[in-house]
Design a protein around this motif. Structure first.
Motif, mmCIF file in Angstrom:
data_model
loop_
_atom_site.group_PDB
_atom_site.id
_atom_site.type_symbol
_atom_site.label_atom_id
_atom_site.label_comp_id
_atom_site.label_asym_id
_atom_site.label_seq_id
_atom_site.Cartn_x
_atom_site.Cartn_y
_atom_site.Cartn_z
ATOM 1 N N THR A 253 37.194 1.953 13.635
ATOM 2 C CA THR A 253 36.027 2.825 13.492
ATOM 3 C C THR A 253 35.164 2.730 14.738
ATOM 4 O O THR A 253 35.120 1.685 15.405
ATOM 5 N N LEU A 255 31.273 3.963 16.416
ATOM 6 C CA LEU A 255 29.937 4.522 16.274
ATOM 7 C C LEU A 255 29.462 4.954 17.653
ATOM 8 O O LEU A 255 29.316 4.113 18.555
ATOM 9 N N ASN A 256 29.293 6.255 17.809
ATOM 10 C CA ASN A 256 28.900 6.828 19.105
ATOM 11 C C ASN A 256 29.835 6.368 20.224
ATOM 12 O O ASN A 256 29.411 6.044 21.336
ATOM 13 N N ASN A 260 33.414 -0.491 16.330
ATOM 14 C CA ASN A 260 32.606 -1.457 15.580
ATOM 15 C C ASN A 260 33.365 -2.126 14.440
ATOM 16 O O ASN A 260 32.822 -3.021 13.789
ATOM 17 N N VAL A 315 26.741 0.611 9.550
ATOM 18 C CA VAL A 315 26.084 1.635 10.357
ATOM 19 C C VAL A 315 24.607 1.690 9.977
ATOM 20 O O VAL A 315 24.275 1.809 8.793
ATOM 21 N N SER A 323 23.896 10.327 15.015
ATOM 22 C CA SER A 323 25.034 9.513 15.414
ATOM 23 C C SER A 323 26.337 10.156 14.960
ATOM 24 O O SER A 323 26.359 10.968 14.018
ATOM 25 N N THR A 324 27.408 9.763 15.619
ATOM 26 C CA THR A 324 28.748 10.204 15.218
ATOM 27 C C THR A 324 29.585 8.974 14.893
ATOM 28 O O THR A 324 29.731 8.069 15.711
ATOM 29 N N TYR A 325 30.099 8.967 13.697
ATOM 30 C CA TYR A 325 30.949 7.872 13.225
ATOM 31 C C TYR A 325 32.372 8.422 13.125
ATOM 32 O O TYR A 325 32.603 9.486 12.544
ATOM 33 N N ARG A 326 33.330 7.716 13.691
ATOM 34 C CA ARG A 326 34.714 8.187 13.703
ATOM 35 C C ARG A 326 35.645 7.121 13.150
ATOM 36 O O ARG A 326 35.534 5.939 13.516
#
Length: 559
Positions: A253, A255-256, A260, A315, A323-326
């Motif tokens: 995963t 975060l921006n 993380n 998060v 924010s962008t979480y992927r």
């Protein structure tokens, strides 16, 4: 970039550099390799430790030693891997072959001799290096369905001989035997509000909508929150041949753009297996049978495959900052599926409140806890649980109520009950049970103690009912010269079977036990038979000492 994130990258890089021999081992079966279960797959109370290889839905296929070595361990059990052979190889690895129908050749002779020496079906042997050598390709056994197997297959593992850590067999060149061009499947995404946060106007976990994009990846609906949140996914993997829904290999995963959280199913120890109950949303699993893999640690736990940043994958939304979480989910072959989740700070009032806390007691996972009422008590050592939680505890109508099985337990806790109801002559027939399950009760006078790993309702159970023995086909007084085997079913409705023994003409003989069918089977051996009349005796004892004896006689000609 935070140092913890850098450390995460370094750990993954170092693992990627680990060199395993790619052409040293051969497949254990002659048929094409098809998986019914892969390494790291999520199972009850454990991660799967190897491959489950299909055997064309039948037993009796030849199982081969994957390389030169020697048989270093043999375990015959009614549960787990059933009949299982371990081979130690000179290159530092040990291969494991489970659920066998039978060993063969010198290994079978060694096992049979041990059965009769110990007068037991369940045995464990550790041959010395020179006792049972094998050559690459030797047939060591036949595939089967023994132990806890739910259908004919071969359980196959590779372990580090020195550490006994299990290692994903895919690293040893077996990827050449498996064709996989399919991306993992993501069926659901959940968001969890943490520390009293609100997410999408809810203080309870929510299912997040996802839209499939043209490139095969997913875009999730916007997640609005005023604090800390975590995510979880339901994901499986398939290959081009097997079609089974197996576990995923790697999840990362970001975060921006900064990683993380990550886990990859490469290698781990058996001591880590039970951490699966912290790895998944255990409560949801017990309620719905759905295993949601959490992508955060609310409280740290020591599962070595997980690498995280300082927030442990959590998060934290910040005012005025979108924010962008992927999430990236991939298999060993590089097939990749992603979910992109927009995250935005929002301080709106919740519509859905958190579930009300009605449990009157609070348990800290890292502290000893003891609860007592009337003549019953429970003691939780520090580390029994994965997280702090509010617990229900009560004693009513001679029953001990310890919350319920929606909270996972990592290690044993102790239940103590002092009996003030049953007469002394019945106390040897009592045990502490959850339902009818027997928990290895120890009695000292009128005080009973037992260890347990599941929360629920416990109490003293009286068992005066002896086990049941039924013969499959009556042989009383009959000539059965052509019959090769004899079968019985045995069972016990309360404390469970502790032991069974069979005797033919006064000599102990081996009866193999098939737990799934509760069947014991003896294959006639001429050395224990006599010409004419033969006498057979079966004795079954349950866990509180109730005994049933079955006796019969039959006629047989050895000529």
């Amino acid at each position: 970039m935070r140092l913890s994130v850098l450390a995460l990258f370094i750990c993954n890089f170092l693992f990627a550099q680990t060199q395993y021999p790619k052409d040293y081992f051969r497949p254990p079966l002659d048929i094409p390799m098809q998986l019914s279960g892969n390494f790291g797959e999520l199972r009850p109370n454990h991660f799967h430790a190897g491959f489950d290889l299909k055997t064309n839905q039948r037993e009796g296929l030849s199982v081969h030693a994957i390389a030169d070595g020697y048989v270093s361990r043999i375990k015959i059990s009614t549960f787990g891997n059933g009949k299982c052979i371990y081979i130690t190889h000179p290159n530092g690895y040990t291969s494991v072959y489970g659920h066998l129908q039978t060993p063969v050749g010198a290994i079978l002779d060694y096992v049979k001799a041990t059965h009769y020496k110990e007068k037991a079906y369940e045995i464990e042997m550790f041959p010395k290096p020179g006792e049972l050598p094998v050559t690459k390709g030797d047939i060591i056994g036949l595939s089967g369905n023994t132990g806890s197997s739910e259908g004919p297959h071969l359980h196959f593992e590779i372990r580090d001989t020195k550490t006994e850590f299990v290692i994903n067999p895919i690293f040893f060149g077996f990827d050449q035997n498996i064709k996989d061009t399919k991306k993992p499947t993501l069926s659901s995404l959940y968001v969890y509000p943490l520390d009293n946060a609100i997410v999408n106007q809810s203080k309870q976990p929510l299912l997040v909508n996802m839209t499939l994009q043209k490139d095969g990846n997913y875009l999730a609906s916007k997640v609005k929150t005023n604090g800390k949140i975590g995510f979880g996914i339901n994901a499986v993997d398939t290959d081009d041949v097997s079609f089974n829904k197996n576990g995923v290999f790697n999840v990362s995963t970001f975060l921006n753009g900064n990683q993380n959280y990550n886990y990859q199913f490469n290698t781990y120890s058996f001591d880590e297996m039970r951490y699966i109950n912290a790895f998944i949303d255990y409560s949801r699993y017990k309620k719905t049978s759905q295993r949601v893999q959490k992508l955060f640690m609310k409280t740290p736990f020591a599962l070595s495959i997980i690498k995280t940043d300082s927030l442990r994958g959590i998060v934290k939304a910040e005012p005025n900052l979108a924010s962008t979480y992927r999430i990236e989910v991939s298999d060993y072959f590089g097939n990749l599926r992603t979910i992109t989740v927009p995250v935005e700070f929002d301080s709106v009032t919740p519509i859905v409140e958190a579930e009300p806390v009605t449990a009157p007691y609070f348990v800290r996972y890292n502290k000893d806890s003891n609860f007592e009422k009337d003549n019953m008590s429970v003691f939780f050592p520090a580390g029994t649980f994965y997280e702090d939680f509010n617990m229900n505890f009560d004693v009513r109508n001679k029953k001990l109520y310890i919350h319920d099985d929606t909270v996972p337990v990592h290690s044993n806790f102790t239940i103590t009950i002092k009996d003030d109801f049953y007469p002394e002559n019945l106390r040897d027939k009592l045990y502490i049970g959850r339902g009818t399950s027997h928990n290895g009760t120890i009695r000292k006078g009128d005080v009973f103690t037992a260890k347990a790993k599941i929360l629920g309702t416990y109490g003293l159970v009286l068992d005066t009912i002896p086990p049941v023995i039924k013969i499959a086909k009556p042989i009383e007084g009959k000539w059965i010269s052509d019959q090769k085997k004899i079968d019985f079913t045995i069972g016990d409705s309360l404390s469970g079977i502790k032991s069974y023994n069979g005797y033919l003409n006064g000599s102990w003989v081996l009866f193999e036990y098939e737990n799934k069918a509760r069947r014991i089977t003896h294959t006639f051996d001429p050395q224990y038979l006599v010409e004419g009349e033969n006498f057979l005796k079966i004795e079954v004892v349950d866990n509180v000492g109730n005994t049933t004896i079955f006796e019969t006689h039959f006629f047989r000609s050895q000529k």
